[in-house]
Design a protein around this motif. Structure first.
Motif, PDB file in Angstrom:
ATOM      1  N   LEU A 194       7.764  -6.702  -3.185  1.00  0.00           N
ATOM      2  CA  LEU A 194       6.394  -6.593  -3.675  1.00  0.00           C
ATOM      3  C   LEU A 194       6.242  -5.526  -4.751  1.00  0.00           C
ATOM      4  O   LEU A 194       5.473  -5.713  -5.692  1.00  0.00           O
ATOM      5  CB  LEU A 194       5.431  -6.323  -2.522  1.00  0.00           C
ATOM      6  N   SER A 195       6.950  -4.417  -4.634  1.00  0.00           N
ATOM      7  CA  SER A 195       6.805  -3.362  -5.642  1.00  0.00           C
ATOM      8  C   SER A 195       7.272  -3.860  -7.010  1.00  0.00           C
ATOM      9  O   SER A 195       6.652  -3.549  -8.036  1.00  0.00           O
ATOM     10  CB  SER A 195       7.533  -2.085  -5.233  1.00  0.00           C
ATOM     11  N   TYR A 222      -1.038  -6.318  -4.199  1.00  0.00           N
ATOM     12  CA  TYR A 222      -1.546  -5.003  -3.802  1.00  0.00           C
ATOM     13  C   TYR A 222      -1.981  -5.020  -2.333  1.00  0.00           C
ATOM     14  O   TYR A 222      -1.639  -4.129  -1.563  1.00  0.00           O
ATOM     15  CB  TYR A 222      -2.749  -4.601  -4.654  1.00  0.00           C
ATOM     16  N   PHE A 223      -2.758  -6.032  -1.964  1.00  0.00           N
ATOM     17  CA  PHE A 223      -3.247  -6.136  -0.587  1.00  0.00           C
ATOM     18  C   PHE A 223      -2.082  -6.187   0.398  1.00  0.00           C
ATOM     19  O   PHE A 223      -2.078  -5.481   1.405  1.00  0.00           O
ATOM     20  CB  PHE A 223      -4.138  -7.376  -0.440  1.00  0.00           C
ATOM     21  N   ALA A 224      -1.074  -7.014   0.089  1.00  0.00           N
ATOM     22  CA  ALA A 224       0.086  -7.158   0.971  1.00  0.00           C
ATOM     23  C   ALA A 224       0.891  -5.864   1.056  1.00  0.00           C
ATOM     24  O   ALA A 224       1.622  -5.648   2.025  1.00  0.00           O
ATOM     25  CB  ALA A 224       0.973  -8.305   0.483  1.00  0.00           C
ATOM     26  N   SER A 225       0.731  -4.996   0.044  1.00  0.00           N
ATOM     27  CA  SER A 225       1.436  -3.708   0.028  1.00  0.00           C
ATOM     28  C   SER A 225       0.608  -2.587   0.642  1.00  0.00           C
ATOM     29  O   SER A 225       1.023  -1.431   0.622  1.00  0.00           O
ATOM     30  CB  SER A 225       1.793  -3.331  -1.416  1.00  0.00           C
ATOM     31  N   GLY A 226      -0.589  -2.930   1.139  1.00  0.00           N
ATOM     32  CA  GLY A 226      -1.441  -1.920   1.747  1.00  0.00           C
ATOM     33  C   GLY A 226      -2.252  -1.115   0.749  1.00  0.00           C
ATOM     34  O   GLY A 226      -2.831  -0.086   1.100  1.00  0.00           O
ATOM     35  N   ASP A 248      -6.658  -0.845  -4.855  1.00  0.00           N
ATOM     36  CA  ASP A 248      -6.123  -1.519  -6.037  1.00  0.00           C
ATOM     37  C   ASP A 248      -6.349  -3.030  -5.956  1.00  0.00           C
ATOM     38  O   ASP A 248      -6.635  -3.680  -6.963  1.00  0.00           O
ATOM     39  CB  ASP A 248      -4.629  -1.234  -6.202  1.00  0.00           C
ATOM     40  N   ALA A 249      -6.224  -3.576  -4.749  1.00  0.00           N
ATOM     41  CA  ALA A 249      -6.448  -5.017  -4.556  1.00  0.00           C
ATOM     42  C   ALA A 249      -7.884  -5.377  -4.911  1.00  0.00           C
ATOM     43  O   ALA A 249      -8.127  -6.346  -5.645  1.00  0.00           O
ATOM     44  CB  ALA A 249      -6.133  -5.420  -3.115  1.00  0.00           C
ATOM     45  N   ARG A 250      -8.829  -4.596  -4.418  1.00  0.00           N
ATOM     46  CA  ARG A 250     -10.243  -4.869  -4.729  1.00  0.00           C
ATOM     47  C   ARG A 250     -10.491  -4.793  -6.228  1.00  0.00           C
ATOM     48  O   ARG A 250     -11.213  -5.622  -6.792  1.00  0.00           O
ATOM     49  CB  ARG A 250     -11.153  -3.899  -3.974  1.00  0.00           C
ATOM     50  N   ALA A 251      -9.890  -3.820  -6.891  1.00  0.00           N
ATOM     51  CA  ALA A 251     -10.079  -3.671  -8.341  1.00  0.00           C
ATOM     52  C   ALA A 251      -9.493  -4.864  -9.094  1.00  0.00           C
ATOM     53  O   ALA A 251     -10.098  -5.361 -10.053  1.00  0.00           O
ATOM     54  CB  ALA A 251      -9.445  -2.365  -8.824  1.00  0.00           C
ATOM     55  N   ALA A 252      -8.318  -5.344  -8.668  1.00  0.00           N
ATOM     56  CA  ALA A 252      -7.692  -6.494  -9.332  1.00  0.00           C
ATOM     57  C   ALA A 252      -8.525  -7.752  -9.123  1.00  0.00           C
ATOM     58  O   ALA A 252      -8.739  -8.531 -10.068  1.00  0.00           O
ATOM     59  CB  ALA A 252      -6.265  -6.698  -8.824  1.00  0.00           C
TER      60      ALA A 252
END
Length: 93
Positions: free
Chosen positions: A39-40, A67-71, A75-79
């Motif tokens: 994921l990174s 991002y979500f899967a990486s915790g 950042d996930a919400r922003a994307a």
């Protein structure tokens, strides 16, 4: 869904890597990294892809998922918000 056929197409894309554009190489790299569970690396390549194509809604949404899967919830919400600002996502009731 024909998984063997999809794998063959993906193998061909990897074999023709040198003939692909930078954008296509990044897209293939993102898929490969995600498929290998890295994921990174998928995030890093997605960010590079979005530097080239900042209005690519699908790439923003996928980056949000990575991002979500990486915790990385913030950042996930922003994307996801970025994807939504470009093209409002449809919500089904």
């Amino acid at each position: 869904n024909n998984v063997p056929k999809a794998r063959e197409y993906f193998r061909r894309a990897l074999a023709d890597h040198a003939r692909l554009s930078v954008e296509e190489r990044l897209r293939v790299g993102v898929m490969r990294a995600y498929g290998e569970g890295d994921l990174s690396h998928a995030i890093a390549l997605s960010e590079r892809l979005l530097a080239l194509r900042p209005r690519d809604v699908s790439s923003w949404a996928r980056l949000g998922f990575y991002y979500f899967a990486s915790g990385r919830d913030r950042d996930a919400r922003a994307a996801y918000a970025k994807a939504d600002s470009i093209e409002p996502l449809s919500v089904q009731n």
